[in-house]
Design a protein around this motif. Structure first.
Motif, PDB file in Angstrom:
ATOM      1  N   UNK A  44      33.618  58.738  -8.696  1.00 54.03           N
ATOM      2  CA  UNK A  44      35.076  58.907  -8.656  1.00 54.03           C
ATOM      3  C   UNK A  44      35.810  58.129  -9.748  1.00 54.03           C
ATOM      4  N   UNK A  45      35.317  56.944 -10.066  1.00 54.60           N
ATOM      5  CA  UNK A  45      36.001  56.138 -11.086  1.00 54.60           C
ATOM      6  C   UNK A  45      35.995  56.853 -12.439  1.00 54.60           C
ATOM      7  N   UNK A  46      34.810  57.348 -12.824  1.00 53.48           N
ATOM      8  CA  UNK A  46      34.690  58.029 -14.107  1.00 53.48           C
ATOM      9  C   UNK A  46      35.369  59.402 -14.066  1.00 53.48           C
ATOM     10  N   UNK A  47      35.373  60.018 -12.902  1.00 54.54           N
ATOM     11  CA  UNK A  47      36.055  61.302 -12.745  1.00 54.54           C
ATOM     12  C   UNK A  47      37.552  61.115 -13.041  1.00 54.54           C
ATOM     13  N   UNK A  48      38.110  60.023 -12.566  1.00 51.20           N
ATOM     14  CA  UNK A  48      39.521  59.754 -12.840  1.00 51.20           C
ATOM     15  C   UNK A  48      39.769  59.480 -14.323  1.00 51.20           C
ATOM     16  N   UNK A  49      38.800  58.842 -14.978  1.00 54.22           N
ATOM     17  CA  UNK A  49      38.939  58.628 -16.426  1.00 54.22           C
ATOM     18  C   UNK A  49      39.033  59.979 -17.132  1.00 54.22           C
ATOM     19  N   UNK A  50      38.154  60.892 -16.710  1.00 61.68           N
ATOM     20  CA  UNK A  50      38.151  62.226 -17.312  1.00 61.68           C
ATOM     21  C   UNK A  50      39.475  62.945 -17.028  1.00 61.68           C
ATOM     22  N   UNK A  51      39.876  62.933 -15.749  1.00 58.12           N
ATOM     23  CA  UNK A  51      41.085  63.661 -15.350  1.00 58.12           C
ATOM     24  C   UNK A  51      42.335  63.130 -16.045  1.00 58.12           C
TER      25      UNK A  51
END
Ligand code: ADP
Ligand code: MG
Length: 410
Positions: free
Chosen positions: A68-75
């Motif tokens: 989730x942390x990296x997903x938010x970076x992407x988003x």
């Protein structure tokens, strides 16, 4: 206007021509002497290169591998692109503009990646830049935790960024620019003669938004309501005044608002109706069913409890899990997929007799079967088959004179 927050949605930023319209609105306010903060969403909708959904596509093949942390970076990248591009356009016009991420703008959130909540906004940096006559362009939809992690606020989050910034800066108004002329009596994609509402109360639009009218996020309305900041929902592509959202009492005191029986319609698609009966008839049927749903985070709606059993609805997405759980409990539910929930909303329907009768008359007159219904002080909900949705919305819209702008007022 001393200080104004302008938010531009995805379609308003998707191509060169749209961005010219965005520039026009920003420059107009800036040249009129306002301090201007611009909040931007990611460009375009699903399928377009820099849209949030397109960013997700990049990692889709890897399943749930991205934490989730990296997903938010992407988003968070979509809004960064929008803010930088808008900043370059403003600079090219010779205007002083600065782009800030949510974190740089001082938006502090909790650590719930993907659906973070804004805890506070440290507005000093924005205020300093505004005092220097800069146009401050802020990425919507995101913030930063106290320990520096980038977070996103969930779908529709840019609306909340805008009203939260408006509240923190004590803005005179927050303008939500989008691809329609304001808040309409129904979704114009479904009801061709839907009309823009000139004014609407926070409560009513919150209600419409919670029931599926995605023109503005309900949390954004709550934030504005709490801070008492007026919001205007208006079109990027025209110079119309749009819809003013403020306190009902403020509108009443100016004599420009009345409690309509019906203000508008909203709808949600892809709903599944489940009917559960227990042949053995133990009394704790509801308890067992709802406990199982709750423990798996499945939200239930349209609950009808009868001696013979219960009816309720879940979203299409939650349907497979809900069915598994019911099976585990030994039930054989009757399942009706592809339903739609239509909400008829009006601050003035409380105590008004015959509203339900008019709804039933309109729907049955159009040959539409009501599968379930429920009501509150300001809303009546009906569940119908999704294949009847367009006809149902149109029939109700006409029955309550919404196309005439009368709303069946008292
Ligand atoms: P943005 O990208 O600007 O945030 P959204 O797609 O989130 O835009 O919201 C705008 C859309 O909301 C409109 O295109 C319209 O189809 C939809 N919508 C649903 N209900 C309503 C309503 N009652 N009034 C206006 N628009 C509505
Ligand atoms: Mg939106």
């Amino acid at each position: 206007m001393d200080l104004i927050v302008q938010k531009f949605g995805g379609t308003s930023l998707s191509d060169e021509q749209s961005r010219r319209h965005v520039l026009r609105h920003v420059i107009r306010e800036y040249e009129a002497g306002s301090r201007v903060v611009v909040v931007v969403s990611a460009m375009g909708r699903s399928g377009e290169p820099y849209a949030t959904d397109s960013l997700l596509e990049l990692v889709k093949a890897n399943g749930n591998a991205l934490p989730p942390r990296e997903r938010d970076l992407l988003l968070s990248c979509g809004e960064l692109i929008s803010a930088s591009v808008l900043c370059s356009l403003l600079r090219a016009e010779g205007l002083p503009a600065v782009a800030l991420t949510g974190g740089q703008a001082g938006i502090v959130t909790d650590g719930q990646f993907g659906s973070a909540r804004i805890l506070e906004i440290n507005a000093e940096r924005m205020l300093g830049l505004l005092a220097d006559k800069q146009i401050v362009v802020v990425t919507g939809f995101q913030g930063m935790t106290a320990d520096g992690e980038t977070t996103t606020l969930g779908r529709g989050g840019s609306d909340t960024s805008a009203t939260a910034i408006g509240a923190a800066l004590k803005a005179d108004i927050v303008d939500i620019y989008t691809d329609v002329d304001g808040i309409l009596t129904a979704d114009p994609r479904w009801v061709k003669d839907a009309r823009p509402l000139p004014v609407v109360s926070y409560e009513e639009i919150c209600n419409m938004a919670q029931n599926g009218a995605k023109v503005i996020h309900p949390r954004a309305v709550e934030v504005a309501m709490k801070a008492g900041i007026p919001v205007r929902v208006r079109s990027t592509f025209s110079d119309g005044e749009g819809t003013l959202v403020t306190h009902a009492h403020a509108l009443r005191s100016q004599g420009i608002w009345y409690d309509k029986t019906v203000t508008g319609l909203a709808h949600v698609r892809d709903v599944t109706q489940l009917a559960v009966t227990d042949r053995d008839g133990p009394a704790d049927l509801q308890l067992r069913v709802f406990r199982a749903m709750a423990s798996h985070g499945i939200s239930v709606d349209f609950i009808n409890v009868m001696p013979s059993g219960i009816h309720y609805t879940v979203t299409g997405n939650d349907t497979p899990t809900a069915l598994e759980l019911l099976e585990e409990l030994g039930f054989e539910p009757r399942v009706r997929r592809a339903c739609a929930k239509v909400s008829v909303i009006g601050g003035g329907m409380n105590g008004e007799p015959g509203v339900m009768a008019r709804i039933v008359e309109a729907l049955t007159g159009a040959g539409i079967q009501i599968l379930q219904s429920a009501d509150s002080n300001t809303t009546i909900w009906v569940l119908i088959s999704e294949s009847d949705l367009a006809a149902a919305l149109q029939a109700l819209h006409t029955a309550f004179g919404l196309h005439l702008g009368t709303g069946g007022e008292k």
